[in-house]
Design an enzyme around this catalytic site. Structure first.
Site, mmCIF file in Angstrom:
data_model
loop_
_atom_site.group_PDB
_atom_site.id
_atom_site.type_symbol
_atom_site.label_atom_id
_atom_site.label_comp_id
_atom_site.label_asym_id
_atom_site.label_seq_id
_atom_site.Cartn_x
_atom_site.Cartn_y
_atom_site.Cartn_z
ATOM 1 N NE ARG A 48 -2.840 0.097 3.562
ATOM 2 C CZ ARG A 48 -3.636 0.695 4.212
ATOM 3 N NH1 ARG A 48 -4.721 1.589 3.978
ATOM 4 N NH2 ARG A 48 -3.193 0.898 5.619
ATOM 5 C CB SER A 78 5.117 -6.105 8.534
ATOM 6 O OG SER A 78 4.444 -4.790 8.183
ATOM 7 C CG ASP A 90 3.052 -5.314 10.726
ATOM 8 O OD1 ASP A 90 4.034 -5.597 11.683
ATOM 9 O OD2 ASP A 90 2.574 -6.232 10.275
#
Length: 893
Positions: free
Chosen positions: A519, A583, A637
């Site tokens: 994203r 992450s 994350d």
């Protein structure tokens, strides 16, 4: 003349179709919780959920009580080369005085006969499973219980109606004390018939009796049965259609003769349909017609004899004899002569015609009610044309020369879109009772083994306390300089020293990489009285070949996505501060430098491990030569999640992810972080708890399925805790369980489909669909579930227990509770807001979060924890960290 006289008994197809529609309505009422109490057709659940699948074996006893004879069978089902059934049986008389005496006497008689049979078989010392065919309307709440609703077919023993017949029989057996029996199932004779025929033809899903009495059963979808909890699979319904019309719905087709039969019966006003069609009443119906016709001078020149006036003198077997095509007229003469009426040839022809009309009406009425059941089955399956088998038993169907042919013909005419095979039950319903018992025995044995296997997933409070204790030890090892290198739970400092204070302001870019989607976000943060966060984002896919290609290819793909987003937002010229949510386990030396320790979650890009991912990103931007960015922070994350939630709730100091992977971070006191200089304040520590257990400390709670998933993963031996609880692996754990259960014959008839052998074909989202849509969702899932024509998984009762998805899920919900509790205790705060993101596991499983919250409460009773769902994911958090980073950098400058 006779046709005219018996016009009311000759039913047109139009009338039969109307009766079919009426019976369908009665079925619906009987299945409905609201209408069942007043419904005439009771539609009783039998708790028989499966027909034989061919794997049954064992030694069983079957009792068959339903008429003037009582039959006991010993049924041995064995597997040599193929399944074979050996049967030995004895028939015992049930005298009239016992049928009409007390219930105690009746069941003492049954127990005595059973004792005699076991003596002859020399099995009194064995406790064999027993199936009890009890051919009277019973209400059941389980397979081994039957509350008699009402006696039918000449039985009238007192004290039995409203009582459990299994209990009464057990009491009679116990009273004797010379043998023991395990009554596993009480079944209706229709169910016994369906099961007997189902053994030979697995398409059989209807049982039909047309003998002394009449009744039918069929396999109904659980979702239509209001009286039983659960929507999954099917259950056999005993319609008890003999009572059709007891509410007056057949008054327009009942004749004066039907009414006379009813008035003279043991149960006036009850079983009206049965009295129009069954063998107990057919001969008597014919006799009443003959008496009236004789009285009116239409037969026997008006002669009426005492024999003709005697109830029961003209039997149904006489109807069958008279209707035989060749010797029927001779038989008529013989029978009528015995009644003393001296018939002429014309009288014999007329009597034969009366018999034909009465028996034909019976076949037609049964065809119309059977047609309603067939239509229900067709609609349930949603098919244009139904292919099914009806198992049939009963003396009238077997002995009457024309009955079966007429029934078949009318049924096919009334339901032309059904292809029906009628299969005669050769060995009666007793064998069926043994088969029901065999299936129950097989399923109970399977469920025991399944429960035993899945028990490993149900962790006790003590085990969870142990997990908590071990996690605390691992955390301490990761924080200490001396043990950090060898520690598996790395407790990585993130250099995030502060959560947002509300003064953050500006436009920031955020990248979010951690799964199959990537994203890019533009986050506009405005401070002041009305704090606002405005976000624009675009999601890009990361193909598997890029995830597992070279590092350069991966970062070039990321930069291409950023370039596209900047074009899309029209901001390519601006050099915006950027936060990178990455992450994966990174060792950070500053806020904007993160050395990748190892890939997880299916990523395998080369030349990245041991490298600074911010440097790799900056190099990718340089290669592109299109734009420049100010990379301020690289964050995990979990940290992004904590920051997002902390913006809403300043108490938030833990970030938790339970999605594709699993991890947690929290604000630790600097004095405890030996890897970073300084004693003052706090810093966010990324636990990287996915690697918890990589040193073997969780081996006592890892199952064979966890080990199998780990062995075949990309990083065998690593991230063991994550593999036990996260979305990336849950479906795979379930797939391994399915394969094991199939190999052991619990599922899919022991046949493993090629598709089920495919790794990762059973996705974790199926678990949440199973939980949410109660298995039916799987109908739309890949064909892995549909194996050898048998949707076993979908039918909860047929091998895979309804709670199976839940056991695994409860386990994963408890496990983060155990670890998270330790983080909570480490903080020693009275109120912590924990911010999970919105990943698959927590959002999809309605009870997942509930179980996890409760487990945390149980294991950390001194911590008052609030769980705050991160609505915006960790991307917004990355922007907030960047904003905090910029604020702190500006302050320093």
């Amino acid at each position: 003349q006779i046709d005219k006289y018996l016009y009311a008994m000759r039913l047109s197809d139009e009338t039969l179709i109307d009766i079919m529609a009426r019976f369908r309505r009665e079925m619906k009422n009987g299945l409905s919780r609201d209408f069942n109490p007043t419904a005439a057709v009771k539609m009783l659940p039998t708790f028989v959920r499966s027909i034989p699948d061919g794997s049954e074996k064992g030694d069983f006893i079957a009792l068959d009580l339903g008429g003037s004879y009582f039959r006991i069978l010993r049924v041995k089902v064995s597997h040599e080369k193929k399944q074979t059934v050996q049967m030995e049986s004895e028939i015992y008389n049930t005298p009239e005085d016992i049928m009409h005496g007390s219930g105690t006497r009746l069941f003492d008689h049954v127990a005595e006969c059973l004792g005699d049979f076991m003596e002859k078989q020399q099995i009194k010392d064995k406790k064999l499973p027993v199936g009890f065919t009890f051919s009277f309307p019973c209400r059941q709440s389980k397979l081994d219980e039957g509350i008699l609703i009402t006696w039918t077919k000449r039985f009238k023993a007192s004290g039995v109606e409203g009582a459990d017949v299994v209990r009464l029989l057990n009491r009679a057996i116990k009273k004797r004390g010379d043998y023991d029996a395990d009554i596993m199932a009480v079944v209706n004779d229709t169910v016994g018939t369906m099961m007997t025929c189902g053994f030979d033809d697995q398409r059989c899903e209807v049982g039909l009796i047309i003998g002394t009495g009449t009744n039918a059963c069929y396999m109904e979808e659980m979702r239509h049965i209001d009286l039983v909890e659960g929507d999954e699979g099917r259950m056999c319904i005993n319609t008890e259609w003999g009572a059709f019309g007891d509410d007056g719905s057949l008054e327009d087709i009942r004749t004066e003769f039907d009414r006379e039969i009813d008035r003279g019966s043991l149960n006036p006003g009850k079983q009206l349909f049965e009295k129009m069609v069954s063998g107990l009443y057919m001969g008597e119906l014919v006799r009443l017609i003959l008496v009236k016709m004789a009285k009116e001078g239409l037969l026997f020149e008006g002669r009426i004899t005492p024999e003709l006036l005697t109830k029961g003198k003209f039997e149904t077997k006489h109807v069958s004899a008279i209707e035989k095509s060749k010797e029927g007229l001779n038989k008529a003469k013989e029978i009528l002569t015995r009644l003393g009426v001296e018939p002429s040839h014309e009288d014999c022809i007329a009597v034969q015609h009366v018999c034909t009309i009465v028996s034909f009406r019976s076949a037609n009425l049964v065809a119309s009610t059977l047609g309603a059941i067939l239509n229900q089955l067709r609609d349930n399956k949603g098919v244009g044309r139904l292919r099914t088998t009806v198992g049939v038993d009963g003396s009238l169907y077997k002995m009457h020369p024309q009955y079966a042919r007429r029934l078949h013909k009318t049924t096919r005419r009334l339901v032309p879109d059904s292809e029906v095979r009628f299969l005669l039950s050769e060995s009666g319903s007793g064998k069926g009772a043994a088969m029901v018992t065999a299936v129950a025995y097989r399923l109970s044995e399977q469920h025991r083994l399944i429960d035993e296997t899945l028990a490993e997933f149900k962790l006790t409070h003590e085990q969870l306390l142990q997990v908590k204790k071990r996690m605390r030890a691992e955390m301490e090892a990761g924080l200490k300089k001396k043990t950090h290198e060898t520690a598996k739970v790395k407790m990585l400092p993130t250099f995030v020293r502060s959560t947002p204070d509300g003064s953050e302001n500006g436009d920031f870019l955020a990248l979010d990489l951690g799964g199959t989607n990537f994203r890019v976000l533009l986050v506009k943060i405005r401070s002041g009285k009305r704090r606002t966060v405005e976000m624009h984002n675009k999601i890009y896919a990361i193909p598997i070949e890029v995830m597992q290609g070279t590092g350069e290819e991966l970062f070039d793909h990321i930069v291409t996505c950023i370039s596209d987003f900047l074009d899309y937002m029209g901001i390519k010229g601006a050099r915006l501060p950027l936060g990178f949510t990455f992450s994966f386990p990174c060792k950070q030396t500053s806020l904007d430098a993160g050395i990748l320790l190892n890939w997880t979650k299916g990523f395998k890009a080369t030349d990245c491990e041991g490298e600074d991912v911010v440097y790799l990103l900056r190099e990718g931007i340089k290669r592109r030569e299109e734009f420049d960015l100010d990379v301020v922070a690289v964050v995990n994350d979990t940290v992004g999640t904590m920051m997002t939630c902390a913006y809403e709730d300043p108490n938030c100091e833990i970030g938790l992810i339970v999605g594709t992977g699993s991890n947690a971070c929290y604000m630790e006191e600097m004095r405890n972080i030996e890897m970073v200089d300084g004693e003052q304040g706090r810093m966010c520590v990324n636990t990287e708890w996915g690697a918890f257990g990589d040193n073997g400390c969780l081996d006592d709670i890892r199952t064979i399925y966890d080990k199998a998933v780990d062995d075949y993963s990309l990083n065998a031996g690593k991230q063991r805790y994550e593999k036990m609880i996260s979305g990336m692996y849950l479906g795979e754990i379930v797939r391994n369980i399915l394969i094991d259960f199939t190999k052991r014959g619990f599922l899919f008839r022991g046949q493993i489909s090629e598709t089920l052998k495919t790794r990762h074909i059973f996705e974790t989202k199926f678990l949440s669909q199973i939980e949410r849509d109660s298995w039916r969702a799987l109908l739309g899932s890949p064909e892995i579930i549909l194996v050898s024509g048998k949707k076993v998984l979908i039918r909860g009762g047929q091998g895979f227990p309804k709670g199976n998805g839940r056991i695994k899920k409860d386990f994963i919900a408890e496990m983060p509770g155990a670890s998270l509790e330790d983080v909570s205790v480490q903080l020693l705060h009275s109120a912590d807001a924990v911010g999970p993101p919105s990943p698959t596991a927590i959002v999809s499983f309605r009870s997942f979060s509930r179980i996890m919250h409760q487990t945390v409460k149980d294991l950390a009773p001194n911590c008052d924890v609030t769980f705050l769902l991160s609505e915006d994911g960790s991307g917004k958090g990355a922007a907030l960290i960047t904003a905090v980073g910029c604020r702190l950098r500006d302050a320093e400058q």
